[in-house]
Design a protein around this motif. Structure first.
Motif, PDB file in Angstrom:
ATOM      1  N   ARG A  27       0.880  -1.089  -0.131  1.00  0.00           N
ATOM      2  CA  ARG A  27       0.043   0.045  -0.012  1.00  0.00           C
ATOM      3  C   ARG A  27       0.827   1.138  -0.005  1.00  0.00           C
ATOM      4  O   ARG A  27       2.199   1.393   0.773  1.00  0.00           O
ATOM      5  N   PHE A  28       0.401   2.025  -0.705  1.00  0.00           N
ATOM      6  CA  PHE A  28       1.071   3.434  -0.842  1.00  0.00           C
ATOM      7  C   PHE A  28       0.216   4.570  -1.191  1.00  0.00           C
ATOM      8  O   PHE A  28      -0.767   4.290  -1.907  1.00  0.00           O
ATOM      9  N   THR A  29       0.623   5.939  -1.082  1.00  0.00           N
ATOM     10  CA  THR A  29      -0.348   7.026  -1.443  1.00  0.00           C
ATOM     11  C   THR A  29       0.503   7.697  -2.519  1.00  0.00           C
ATOM     12  O   THR A  29       1.418   8.458  -1.995  1.00  0.00           O
ATOM     13  N   TYR A  30       0.387   7.766  -3.699  1.00  0.00           N
ATOM     14  CA  TYR A  30       1.057   8.500  -4.569  1.00  0.00           C
ATOM     15  C   TYR A  30       0.529   8.393  -6.011  1.00  0.00           C
ATOM     16  O   TYR A  30      -0.046   7.347  -6.517  1.00  0.00           O
ATOM     17  N   THR A  32      -0.568  12.738  -4.881  1.00  0.00           N
ATOM     18  CA  THR A  32      -1.230  13.079  -3.505  1.00  0.00           C
ATOM     19  C   THR A  32      -2.656  12.450  -3.656  1.00  0.00           C
ATOM     20  O   THR A  32      -3.246  12.782  -4.882  1.00  0.00           O
ATOM     21  N   ASN A  33      -3.229  12.136  -2.529  1.00  0.00           N
ATOM     22  CA  ASN A  33      -4.568  11.641  -2.317  1.00  0.00           C
ATOM     23  C   ASN A  33      -4.792  10.554  -3.293  1.00  0.00           C
ATOM     24  O   ASN A  33      -6.372  10.112  -3.391  1.00  0.00           O
ATOM     25  N   THR A  34      -3.888  10.008  -4.143  1.00  0.00           N
ATOM     26  CA  THR A  34      -4.136   8.580  -4.806  1.00  0.00           C
ATOM     27  C   THR A  34      -3.577   7.324  -4.207  1.00  0.00           C
ATOM     28  O   THR A  34      -2.502   7.102  -3.844  1.00  0.00           O
ATOM     29  N   LYS A  35      -4.633   6.532  -3.447  1.00  0.00           N
ATOM     30  CA  LYS A  35      -4.287   5.341  -2.402  1.00  0.00           C
ATOM     31  C   LYS A  35      -4.391   4.095  -3.540  1.00  0.00           C
ATOM     32  O   LYS A  35      -5.008   3.803  -4.066  1.00  0.00           O
ATOM     33  N   GLU A  36      -3.187   3.615  -3.334  1.00  0.00           N
ATOM     34  CA  GLU A  36      -3.040   2.257  -4.160  1.00  0.00           C
ATOM     35  C   GLU A  36      -2.819   1.061  -3.094  1.00  0.00           C
ATOM     36  O   GLU A  36      -2.027   0.978  -2.332  1.00  0.00           O
ATOM     37  N   ASP A  37      -3.417  -0.189  -3.626  1.00  0.00           N
ATOM     38  CA  ASP A  37      -3.451  -1.320  -2.967  1.00  0.00           C
ATOM     39  C   ASP A  37      -3.004  -2.607  -3.803  1.00  0.00           C
ATOM     40  O   ASP A  37      -4.123  -2.869  -4.533  1.00  0.00           O
ATOM     41  N   LEU A  38      -1.961  -3.081  -3.920  1.00  0.00           N
ATOM     42  CA  LEU A  38      -1.761  -4.063  -4.770  1.00  0.00           C
ATOM     43  C   LEU A  38      -1.487  -5.395  -4.155  1.00  0.00           C
ATOM     44  O   LEU A  38      -0.816  -5.591  -3.059  1.00  0.00           O
ATOM     45  N   THR A  39      -2.037  -6.495  -4.556  1.00  0.00           N
ATOM     46  CA  THR A  39      -1.857  -7.738  -3.817  1.00  0.00           C
ATOM     47  C   THR A  39      -0.753  -8.485  -4.761  1.00  0.00           C
ATOM     48  O   THR A  39      -0.709  -8.659  -5.784  1.00  0.00           O
TER      49      THR A  39
END
Length: 197
Positions: A27-30, A32-39
């Motif tokens: 998980r990271f936010t980049y 700004t305000n774009t949250k990413e969630d990779l499995t």
């Protein structure tokens, strides 16, 4: 940087790693305000090690301004999805969508006569490469070697053009390039009159 291999928790720059529901997540936010969630995959030592390497790559790309916003570089699943999304549909793809959406509102006679003919003879007996949208002129030229323009026009009016126009309306393609291709209607040959000799 913080890595706890036993508890499966890590923080590498802006990137966090953990295990949720049996899967390793990044998980990271980049930006700004774009949250990413990779499995990354099901939790195992190998997958955890891969996730650490991937987190380092993502964080390095962010810091060096080489970040891939499509996420294709970081996720095989995202790359496949992106490849499918960018793939130009063929006439068969557009026809299947149109058929599904329009089957309840199109007259049974049109379906029986034109739809069947379009599927069997126009789509079914044409080389697959000519059904790609960038081969529109070649597709029409190919049909004109097999059918008269008078035969082609009703099929285009009842099948091809409506399916392509629907794709334009849905935003799948930009325009109906088939509409700009002339299918000359030869009509009947004029009667010639001769003077008696």
């Amino acid at each position: 940087m913080y890595i706890n291999n036993e508890e499966r928790k890590a923080k590498i720059g802006r990137v966090s790693l953990s295990v949720r529901n049996g899967s390793v997540k990044i998980r990271f936010t980049y930006p700004t305000n774009t949250k990413e969630d990779l499995t990354v995959g099901k939790d195992s030592d190998v997958v955890w090690a891969s996730a650490i390497r991937l987190a380092n790559i993502i964080n390095s790309d962010i810091e060096t301004e080489n970040y891939d916003q499509t996420l294709a570089k970081y996720s095989i699943r995202r790359a496949s999805r992106l490849q499918l999304a960018n793939k130009q549909p063929s006439l068969i793809d557009l026809w299947q969508t149109y058929k599904e959406i329009s089957k309840e509102r199109v007259a049974a006679t049109t379906k029986k006569k034109h739809w069947t003919q379009y599927e069997k003879h126009y789509l079914g007996k044409t080389p697959k490469e000519l059904l790609e949208l960038d081969r529109a002129s070649e597709f029409v030229a190919h049909l004109l070697t097999r059918y008269s323009s008078g035969s082609i026009l009703p099929i285009f009016s009842n099948c091809l053009n409506p399916s392509v126009n629907l794709a334009v309306k849905m935003g799948k393609i930009e325009r109906n390039i088939y509409a700009a291709i002339s299918i000359a209607n030869k009509g009947k040959k004029p009667i010639e009159a001769y003077e008696p000799t």
